[in-house]
Write a protein that holds these residues in place. Structure first.
Motif: not given
Length: 352
Positions: A24-29, A32-45, A72-81
């Motif tokens: 699971e950790e291999a899939a995340k790093t 999944v994390m690059p996928f979220l970054r491609a969507l414009g989210f700062d995975v390190f923030n 906008s400061g609100e939890v909007t999407v929950l992600v399970e890997c």
């Protein structure tokens, strides 16, 4: 690099490293994390992407989901890997169900890094649906899938619009699934509807069977005609130096490209050494373009996985097993001439 290019690059990474992505950790790093970054989210923030998001739910204390995405400061999407080869059945997403009801999140994402299933509460308010309203397959996707996925980019994210469209997408998916069943094997109810409009007299078993066969053949002919028209339109556009006055209407998600046409023509030319080229037919689908003998999906000669501009594959068969070979373009197919001719010989022998 733009959104589509980022996703294409991630697809290439998946295909390069799939065999060693076991945890699971291999899939995340790696995915999944690059996928979220491609969507414009700062995975390190952590203000945007909260890892190991914790929320007490009833008697359940300290349970976690892998990520919570904030807009906008609100939890909007929950992600399970899950691991790349992990099961994405909804029964393995218990935390998502509980957290969805306990937080303000309106979207849940269940993923193994390859397949991304998006859920909302279109059936019952504040209760996560059991079926996703949109599924994105990183390994095989179409431009229409990218258009749907682009709505989840941080810059474009509008949760109310996403939720409003979710019901429509889900209904379309359900209708398509039912139509595919009817097309593959018309139900007795469907046969009765058609036969009652064309047949005078009693609908005996023999009459129903006759119409069932005719319906199956007619549906196949309609699909082939649609493919032929798209091919003809594509070739006409290539021959016509003047641009079309009006944009083409939105398709059903199946887009036959010139590179697929070129690949098909090369396969047909190779196989014409063994069989009449008119027996070799192309049948396009969302995930791949199939080359068939006698327009029979049980007699597949090859598959063209040419949807990605950066990673293309030729699928060759031995029996029912498919093995993919990387190609840079259609002309590389000539390197597999012997295998293609061998496949045609295999299919001809099985048909005797």
């Amino acid at each position: 690099m733009d959104f589509e290019a980022n996703i294409a690059e991630l697809q290439a990474r998946l295909r390069q490293h799939r065999e060693i992505l076991e945890t699971e950790e291999a899939a995340k790093t790696t995915l999944v994390m690059p996928f979220l970054r491609a969507l414009g989210f700062d995975v390190f923030n952590p203000a945007e992407v909260k890892p190991e998001f914790t929320c007490d739910v009833g008697t359940k204390k300290g349970e976690k989901v892998d990520y919570a995405l904030c807009v906008s400061g609100e939890v909007t999407v929950l992600v399970e890997c899950k691991p790349v080869n992990g099961d994405l059945s909804i029964k393995h997403a218990s935390q998502l169900f509980r957290y969805f009801a306990a937080t303000d999140a309106r979207v849940a994402l269940l993923t193994n890094g390859v397949v991304y299933k998006f859920f909302t509460d279109s059936d019952k308010a504040n209760m996560m649906d059991e079926k996703p309203f949109f599924t994105f397959n990183l390994d095989e996707y179409r431009k229409s899938d990218l258009r749907h996925l682009s709505a989840f980019q941080k810059a474009e994210f509008d949760v109310e619009r996403i939720v409003a469209q979710a019901g429509t997408l889900k209904l379309q998916s359900q209708v398509m699934a039912e139509l595919k069943k009817e097309f593959a094997e018309p139900s007795e109810e469907f046969v009765r509807v058609v036969a009652s409009r064309l047949h005078d007299g009693m609908l005996t078993k023999q009459v129903r069977e006759k119409y069932q066969g005719a319906i199956t053949q007619a549906i196949g002919a309609i699909i082939r005609q649609g493919i032929d028209e798209r091919l003809q339109n594509a070739m006409t556009r290539n021959d016509d130096p003047e641009p079309a006055d009006e944009p083409a209407p939105e398709s059903d998600g199946i887009e036959t490209t010139q590179v697929e046409i070129d690949g098909f023509n090369i396969i047909r030319a190779i196989c014409s050494k063994s069989v009449n080229p008119e027996r070799i037919v192309m049948r396009d689908a969302k995930s791949y373009c199939a080359v068939l003998l006698d327009d029979n999906n049980r007699r597949t000669i090859a598959r063209l996985h040419f949807n990605s501009p950066t990673a293309r594959y030729l699928g060759l068969f031995s029996g029912k097993d498919e093995e993919r070979y990387s190609v840079t373009g259609p002309t590389d197919i000539y390197q597999h001439s012997d295998a293609l001719l061998g496949r045609v010989s295999e299919l001809e022998g099985a048909g005797k």
